[in-house]
Design an enzyme around this catalytic site. Sequence first.
Site, PDB file in Angstrom:
ATOM      1  N   SER A  39       0.842  -1.195   0.000  1.00 53.42           N
ATOM      2  CA  SER A  39       0.000   0.000   0.000  1.00 53.42           C
ATOM      3  C   SER A  39       0.879   1.248   0.000  1.00 53.42           C
ATOM      4  O   SER A  39       1.791   1.367  -0.828  1.00 53.42           O
ATOM      5  CB  SER A  39      -0.916  -0.060   1.231  1.00 53.42           C
ATOM      6  N   ASP A  76      -8.450  -6.864  -4.759  1.00 50.12           N
ATOM      7  CA  ASP A  76      -8.094  -5.535  -4.238  1.00 50.12           C
ATOM      8  C   ASP A  76      -8.610  -4.476  -5.201  1.00 50.12           C
ATOM      9  O   ASP A  76      -8.079  -4.296  -6.291  1.00 50.12           O
ATOM     10  CB  ASP A  76      -6.571  -5.453  -4.083  1.00 50.12           C
ATOM     11  N   ARG A 125     -12.333   6.226   9.322  1.00 52.64           N
ATOM     12  CA  ARG A 125     -11.780   4.879   9.420  1.00 52.64           C
ATOM     13  C   ARG A 125     -12.753   3.835   8.877  1.00 52.64           C
ATOM     14  O   ARG A 125     -12.356   2.850   8.262  1.00 52.64           O
ATOM     15  CB  ARG A 125     -11.425   4.569  10.862  1.00 52.64           C
ATOM     16  N   HIS A 185      -7.852  -5.399  -0.389  1.00 49.92           N
ATOM     17  CA  HIS A 185      -6.558  -4.764  -0.133  1.00 49.92           C
ATOM     18  C   HIS A 185      -5.869  -5.360   1.095  1.00 49.92           C
ATOM     19  O   HIS A 185      -4.643  -5.435   1.162  1.00 49.92           O
ATOM     20  CB  HIS A 185      -6.787  -3.259   0.055  1.00 49.92           C
ATOM     21  N   ASP A 186      -6.651  -5.774   2.056  1.00 51.87           N
ATOM     22  CA  ASP A 186      -6.090  -6.354   3.277  1.00 51.87           C
ATOM     23  C   ASP A 186      -5.280  -7.624   3.020  1.00 51.87           C
ATOM     24  O   ASP A 186      -4.572  -8.093   3.914  1.00 51.87           O
ATOM     25  CB  ASP A 186      -7.211  -6.667   4.278  1.00 51.87           C
TER      26      ASP A 186
END
Lengths: 407, 407
Positions: B184, B352, B254, B385-386
């Site tokens: 990232s 992602d 968040r 993405h994680d």
Amino acid sequence: MSQPAKTLAAGRPGAAGSVGAVETRYLDLPRPLRLDCGRELHPVRVAYETYGTLSPRRDNVILVCHALSGDAHAAGVSAAPAEAGTRDGFGAEERDGAGGKALGWWDGMIGPGKAFDTDRFFVVSTNLLGGCRGTTGPSSVDPATGRPYGPDFPVITVADMVRAQRAFLDALGIERLAAVAGGSLGGMQALEWAVSHPDQVDAIVAIASTHALHPQGVAWNAIARESILRDPAWQGGRYYGTGRAPDAGMGVGRMVGHITYLSAPALGEKFGRRLQHADDLRYTITEPEFEVESYLRHQADTFVKRFDANTYLYLSRALTYFDLARRHGGGSLARALADVEARTLLIAFSSDWLYPPSASEEIERALRAAGKPVSYELIEAPYGHDCFLLEEARQTPIIRRFLGGAG
Amino acid sequence: MSQPAKTLAAGRPGAAGSVGAVETRYLDLPRPLRLDCGRELHPVRVAYETYGTLSPRRDNVILVCHALSGDAHAAGVSAAPAEAGTRDGFGAEERDGAGGKALGWWDGMIGPGKAFDTDRFFVVSTNLLGGCRGTTGPSSVDPATGRPYGPDFPVITVADMVRAQRAFLDALGIERLAAVAGGSLGGMQALEWAVSHPDQVDAIVAIASTHALHPQGVAWNAIARESILRDPAWQGGRYYGTGRAPDAGMGVGRMVGHITYLSAPALGEKFGRRLQHADDLRYTITEPEFEVESYLRHQADTFVKRFDANTYLYLSRALTYFDLARRHGGGSLARALADVEARTLLIAFSSDWLYPPSASEEIERALRAAGKPVSYELIEAPYGHDCFLLEEARQTPIIRRFLGGAG
């Protein structure tokens, strides 16, 4: 049911006509509305517009249902003074419900020779229950207190919206509907009509909709609501008359919504990574630096001027609750749809990731398995969920054909 | 460069070892740091951890760069008291930077026999410039005023982060890097290293990263920042010491980030549309009704306890600014990469959508066209993405092979 001589040429603006000047009217339901949550609501006022002419047999009525931020002004030119707002062909959810704007939010779809052809049909559009554009909602006065309901407004469901529409149509003396049509939350209402009033609906048109919002969509809605709830100006929902409203929080919520209505490629094509100041960074964390950042602020600022935060909360909650299988089928979509009698047209858009084609396809499969008449059209188009408002030309022949028009 | 006798069995936990107990240390840069914005920053403290042993020739250094919410504690067990937080294998961005937690945010990747093998390499991890976990950032004291910088902290870029790392490594007496690696925003730093210090980097590993965030990603970041900026508790950025902080706004920001880190299918699999109270609606707009709503609140509440809102603003701004082609190539990615000497490994994940495979593929194509050595691995994995934090077992053989290990 005369057909207009002209055939609609999709994509050729001006080929079909306008319903002209219109005015939003209001009707008070004669009886209290019993809601899913167990409470009764009274009085209930419904804001509505109609286009076209009711046939003597009252068999040409199409009910058009709007999405989250919509209103009764679906077509024609509003008699109300126009607010700021243009039809720029992008980010069209913005138009959706821009009450007071000159042009109705689905004007490209409703009118003589259009998808919902007012030469044939009597099109009725209401502001939905819980709304803030004339129909009773959280900003309406609670007769028990003489002040706006705010958080005391009952939590409503899509089925409650349909109940209000049913009662409204009763008051108008309309028993059957030739069709119920809508996109997004509007499509949910159409589906709910077909399931809960199977003998009263000949056809439904559910566009860019779903039988139950997927968990990511539930999450986006939760985030938008959180943003309002966490704004101190929300004041527990009792901000009316205080001179403060949760514009900051609702603005952020609207930004979230706005991005989910558009596809990533559409955003890329429209804005790219262009800077506000020709390729020159200003090194700021508080000011927009990219065009897309400035656009988002503008969208938020425009929206909060015309929309009530509590209505946003209530309608967002209703659309996340909506779950045909859970409500009507004990968890089975097929069972939920078992009694549907209406012909069904489903339209989905390839780039819509909020109400993705897979959702429409699940409905199609369930209806087909039950032997119900269903048409499903997947339109390849790049603008995401907003396509249901933008891709009017491509929806028009599909809908006209489905409704038995010239196509 | 001895190889461990054991071969890492990907997916078999326990096959590789831990770096054990670690402690974050701090180093003050000897000279002011000149920044892209034109300002100088002094003093600059860098928080860091190291794992493994520096070779006598100082040629086995791997710099690991963290993502937005990370910190220097990348591997091993922190000596600091553990805060709340578990490795539940989902929503792992949460672990990213969970300073004070027992286990480092990339512990599965760094250690004896792991992807970044501490039997061979001396792995260095710093909290990045602008951070809030020990390295100088907006919450640090401004020597000019004796109070935290807040909004007076200079707006920084990824290149500034790399400058700080360069100065930090100078102070450690480390000239060359065997590799720079990160996911990232961490991958952006690795790419910036390769471009701006081509003669000092042997290899880079850029995971789930991009040469320039796409416009939708820019929008998500703008929304998260807006949410902080619009929180009255932000107080223009001068909230330190006031007893109030923009937790509400950062919490919403968040939540937005969290959903963009996950794929829609992963959210669906984890939560579905399950209700908090076994299929029973409570008809509430203020309380979580779906499990995913409750999860989001929990994630937000946990995050705001450990992270500084101004750091969020500054790092989010830096990662949207990052644009290799604009900065180094006059708009051309190929030109930007023309001087790269490092071998490059790019890893992307199929699900992602925030840092999509297409971004890595653009870098691959540009490097390949320029005749540069590049490997690109697309991992089919569902977590969005994680994945760069979750799919450790599948990244490990790829990275080991790339770094010349046993694979």
